[in-house]
Design an enzyme around this catalytic site. Structure first.
Site, short mmCIF file in Angstrom:
data_model
loop_
_atom_site.label_atom_id
_atom_site.label_comp_id
_atom_site.label_asym_id
_atom_site.label_seq_id
_atom_site.Cartn_x
_atom_site.Cartn_y
_atom_site.Cartn_z
N LYS A 263 69.81 13.17 -0.46
CA LYS A 263 69.89 12.53 0.85
C LYS A 263 69.97 11.03 0.60
O LYS A 263 69.15 10.47 -0.13
CB LYS A 263 68.67 12.84 1.72
CG LYS A 263 68.77 12.21 3.11
CD LYS A 263 67.62 12.63 3.99
CE LYS A 263 66.59 11.53 4.02
NZ LYS A 263 65.51 11.77 4.97
N HIS B 266 72.31 10.12 5.76
CA HIS B 266 71.50 9.75 6.92
C HIS B 266 72.16 8.51 7.52
O HIS B 266 72.34 7.51 6.84
CB HIS B 266 70.08 9.43 6.45
CG HIS B 266 69.08 9.28 7.53
ND1 HIS B 266 69.38 8.92 8.82
CD2 HIS B 266 67.73 9.44 7.51
CE1 HIS B 266 68.27 8.87 9.53
NE2 HIS B 266 67.26 9.18 8.76
N CYS C 137 64.46 6.98 1.00
CA CYS C 137 63.10 6.65 1.44
C CYS C 137 62.86 5.15 1.36
O CYS C 137 63.01 4.54 0.30
CB CYS C 137 62.07 7.38 0.59
SG CYS C 137 60.37 7.05 1.11
#
Length: 102
Positions: free
Chosen positions: A55, A88, A14
């Protein structure tokens, strides 16, 4: 135990300032030992039936990608107990596209 938790997914990619600015999100990509210790502590604390996943983003940047460091981080998270790690395919600091894909 009355604990009922679905799998825990840690978003270590994030980029939002409220997250990264306080050592969370993509800030964890700069501190692999801390990222792995979080996974290890969750794995130690949660029941075996609760999966822990992560992630992350690619390490490095578009000009100097660091595939080796990305692979090392994935291995460290797996060794700490992550059931899976999603990578990602963007780098820390990359903004999302202004126009969504169609």
């Amino acid at each position: 135990s009355d604990l009922f938790v679905q799998p825990v997914d840690l978003n270590m990619g994030c980029p939002k300032p409220f997250s990264a600015g306080q050592g969370m999100g993509q800030a964890l990509l700069k501190d692999p030992a801390r990222a792995a210790s979080i996974v290890k502590e969750l794995r130690r604390t949660l029941p075996e039936t609760v999966a822990v996943s992560c992630k992350i983003r690619m390490l490095g940047d578009a000009d100097e990608p660091d595939e080796a460091a990305t692979a090392d981080l994935v291995r460290a998270l797996e060794a700490a107990g992550a059931a899976c790690v999603a990578v990602h395919c963007r780098y820390a600091g990359d903004d999302p596209p202004k126009t969504p894909a169609r």
